[in-house]
Design a protein around this motif. Structure first.
Motif, PDB file in Angstrom:
ATOM      1  N   ILE A 154    -101.364  38.303 -52.274  1.00 55.28           N
ATOM      2  CA  ILE A 154    -102.277  39.235 -51.638  1.00 55.28           C
ATOM      3  C   ILE A 154    -101.753  39.485 -50.230  1.00 55.28           C
ATOM      4  CG2 ILE A 154    -104.664  39.703 -51.007  1.00 55.28           C
ATOM      5  CD1 ILE A 154    -103.959  36.859 -53.296  1.00 55.28           C
ATOM      6  N   GLU A 155    -101.460  40.737 -49.928  1.00 55.55           N
ATOM      7  CA  GLU A 155    -100.954  41.112 -48.606  1.00 55.55           C
ATOM      8  C   GLU A 155    -102.014  41.942 -47.902  1.00 55.55           C
ATOM      9  OE1 GLU A 155     -97.328  43.109 -49.428  1.00 55.55           O
ATOM     10  OE2 GLU A 155     -96.267  41.278 -49.939  1.00 55.55           O
ATOM     11  N   GLY A 156    -102.105  41.798 -46.591  1.00 52.62           N
ATOM     12  CA  GLY A 156    -103.100  42.528 -45.813  1.00 52.62           C
ATOM     13  C   GLY A 156    -104.452  41.833 -45.819  1.00 52.62           C
ATOM     14  N   VAL A 157    -104.455  40.508 -45.780  1.00 49.57           N
ATOM     15  CA  VAL A 157    -105.692  39.724 -45.816  1.00 49.57           C
ATOM     16  C   VAL A 157    -106.300  39.676 -44.424  1.00 49.57           C
ATOM     17  CG1 VAL A 157    -106.662  37.444 -46.272  1.00 49.57           C
ATOM     18  CG2 VAL A 157    -104.847  38.329 -47.712  1.00 49.57           C
ATOM     19  N   GLY A 158    -107.603  39.765 -44.340  1.00 49.89           N
ATOM     20  CA  GLY A 158    -108.299  39.600 -43.067  1.00 49.89           C
ATOM     21  C   GLY A 158    -108.739  40.892 -42.424  1.00 49.89           C
ATOM     22  N   GLY A 159    -108.929  41.926 -43.186  1.00 57.48           N
ATOM     23  CA  GLY A 159    -109.477  43.161 -42.647  1.00 57.48           C
ATOM     24  C   GLY A 159    -108.481  44.078 -41.966  1.00 57.48           C
ATOM     25  N   ALA A 183    -102.094  25.779 -56.199  1.00 59.28           N
ATOM     26  CA  ALA A 183    -101.581  25.757 -54.834  1.00 59.28           C
ATOM     27  C   ALA A 183    -101.901  27.074 -54.135  1.00 59.28           C
ATOM     28  CB  ALA A 183    -100.071  25.523 -54.838  1.00 59.28           C
ATOM     29  N   VAL A 184    -102.014  26.982 -52.815  1.00 58.09           N
ATOM     30  CA  VAL A 184    -102.248  28.158 -51.970  1.00 58.09           C
ATOM     31  C   VAL A 184    -101.270  28.077 -50.815  1.00 58.09           C
ATOM     32  CG1 VAL A 184    -103.894  29.347 -50.489  1.00 58.09           C
ATOM     33  CG2 VAL A 184    -104.690  28.250 -52.565  1.00 58.09           C
ATOM     34  N   VAL A 209    -101.206  35.872 -48.586  1.00 58.21           N
ATOM     35  CA  VAL A 209    -101.621  34.641 -49.256  1.00 58.21           C
ATOM     36  C   VAL A 209    -101.028  34.656 -50.656  1.00 58.21           C
ATOM     37  CG1 VAL A 209    -103.561  33.268 -50.093  1.00 58.21           C
ATOM     38  CG2 VAL A 209    -103.772  34.538 -47.954  1.00 58.21           C
ATOM     39  N   THR A 210    -100.406  33.540 -51.049  1.00 57.41           N
ATOM     40  CA  THR A 210     -99.895  33.391 -52.406  1.00 57.41           C
ATOM     41  C   THR A 210    -100.687  32.274 -53.081  1.00 57.41           C
ATOM     42  OG1 THR A 210     -97.700  34.084 -51.710  1.00 57.41           O
ATOM     43  CG2 THR A 210     -97.871  32.955 -53.831  1.00 57.41           C
ATOM     44  N   VAL A 211    -101.302  32.592 -54.190  1.00 55.45           N
ATOM     45  CA  VAL A 211    -102.117  31.641 -54.937  1.00 55.45           C
ATOM     46  C   VAL A 211    -101.428  31.384 -56.273  1.00 55.45           C
ATOM     47  CG1 VAL A 211    -104.363  31.227 -55.999  1.00 55.45           C
ATOM     48  CG2 VAL A 211    -104.220  32.526 -53.868  1.00 55.45           C
ATOM     49  N   THR A 212    -101.215  30.123 -56.575  1.00 54.49           N
ATOM     50  CA  THR A 212    -100.670  29.743 -57.878  1.00 54.49           C
ATOM     51  C   THR A 212    -101.801  29.096 -58.664  1.00 54.49           C
ATOM     52  OG1 THR A 212     -98.523  29.333 -56.878  1.00 54.49           O
ATOM     53  CG2 THR A 212     -98.885  28.428 -59.076  1.00 54.49           C
ATOM     54  N   LYS A 238    -105.191  18.345 -55.227  1.00 54.62           N
ATOM     55  CA  LYS A 238    -104.969  18.529 -53.802  1.00 54.62           C
ATOM     56  C   LYS A 238    -104.049  19.719 -53.660  1.00 54.62           C
ATOM     57  CE  LYS A 238    -105.261  13.617 -52.919  1.00 54.62           C
ATOM     58  NZ  LYS A 238    -104.525  12.435 -52.532  1.00 54.62           N
ATOM     59  N   ALA A 239    -104.598  20.880 -53.463  1.00 50.22           N
ATOM     60  CA  ALA A 239    -103.775  22.073 -53.273  1.00 50.22           C
ATOM     61  C   ALA A 239    -103.383  22.163 -51.809  1.00 50.22           C
ATOM     62  CB  ALA A 239    -104.545  23.314 -53.703  1.00 50.22           C
ATOM     63  N   THR A 240    -102.412  22.989 -51.502  1.00 50.80           N
ATOM     64  CA  THR A 240    -101.977  23.128 -50.122  1.00 50.80           C
ATOM     65  C   THR A 240    -102.123  24.553 -49.670  1.00 50.80           C
ATOM     66  OG1 THR A 240     -99.719  23.582 -50.772  1.00 50.80           O
ATOM     67  CG2 THR A 240    -100.282  21.278 -50.367  1.00 50.80           C
TER      68      THR A 240
END
Length: 192
Positions: free
Chosen positions: A133-138, A94-95, A102-105, A171-173
């Motif tokens: 992950i914090e601070g995604v997208g530059g 899952a995402v 972003v939290t990825v499992t 089917k991840a979300t």
């Protein structure tokens, strides 16, 4: 009257008898040692597999932080590439996207040494991990952290709401940054 020993010490018969007892004792010690080593091998192999599992989790954390530095953040295709399915591990489960976090499992696989005795055995262990992950997208340097979850967190019941399919389909979300609602990942992310 004292009884005379059947084999007197200092004679050829005495040396032969003492030598046989010594050799038999050494053989007994060797057999017991080998049996103990074979009996404890599965625990040693599982420990090495768990070490390998945690090394994989740390490697994925570093790769996620490096991937998140790009201007487009963490696209679904990158997540699918970083967390492939490796039987018996599910890979990407899952995402969830919340703003610039972003939290990825994912369920990862750890491999222990193979044992070739009569049959070839390989020790495999799986573990469920959550990567945040914090601070995604530059927007600055991304910070990634990882923590191990209970194995039940990577099962279909734990990802209720249709986030994980059956019969091998996944089917991840991914939550949208607008309302935090879950949406299906792109077709590229579903194919593992």
């Amino acid at each position: 009257m004292a009884r005379r020993p059947a084999v007197r010490a200092g004679t050829v018969g005495g040396y032969f008898f003492n030598g046989c007892v010594t050799v038999l004792t050494l053989v007994l010690v060797a057999v017991v040692s080998v049996m103990y080593w074979l009996e404890t091998a599965p625990e040693r192999n599982e420990e090495k597999a768990r070490e390998n599992l945690h090394e994989h989790a740390e490697t994925r954390r570093q790769e996620l932080a490096a991937e998140a530095q790009g201007a487009d953040g963490l696209p679904d295709a990158a997540l699918t590439r970083l967390f492939p399915r490796a039987k018996p591990a599910e890979g990407l489960v899952a995402v969830r996207r919340e703003g610039d976090a972003v939290t990825v499992t994912a369920e990862l696989l750890g491999q222990g040494p193979s044992t070739t005795f009569i049959f070839v055995n390989e020790t495999l262990v799986t573990g469920c991990f959550a990567f945040r992950i914090e601070g995604v997208g530059g927007r600055g340097t991304p910070r990634a952290s990882v923590r191990q979850l209970a194995d039940a967190a990577c099962t279909p019941a734990a990802t209720a709401g249709g986030t994980k399919g059956t019969a091998g389909s996944m089917k991840a979300t991914a939550g949208s940054s607008r309302g935090g609602r879950d949406r299906p990942l792109s077709a590229a992310a579903r194919v593992i």
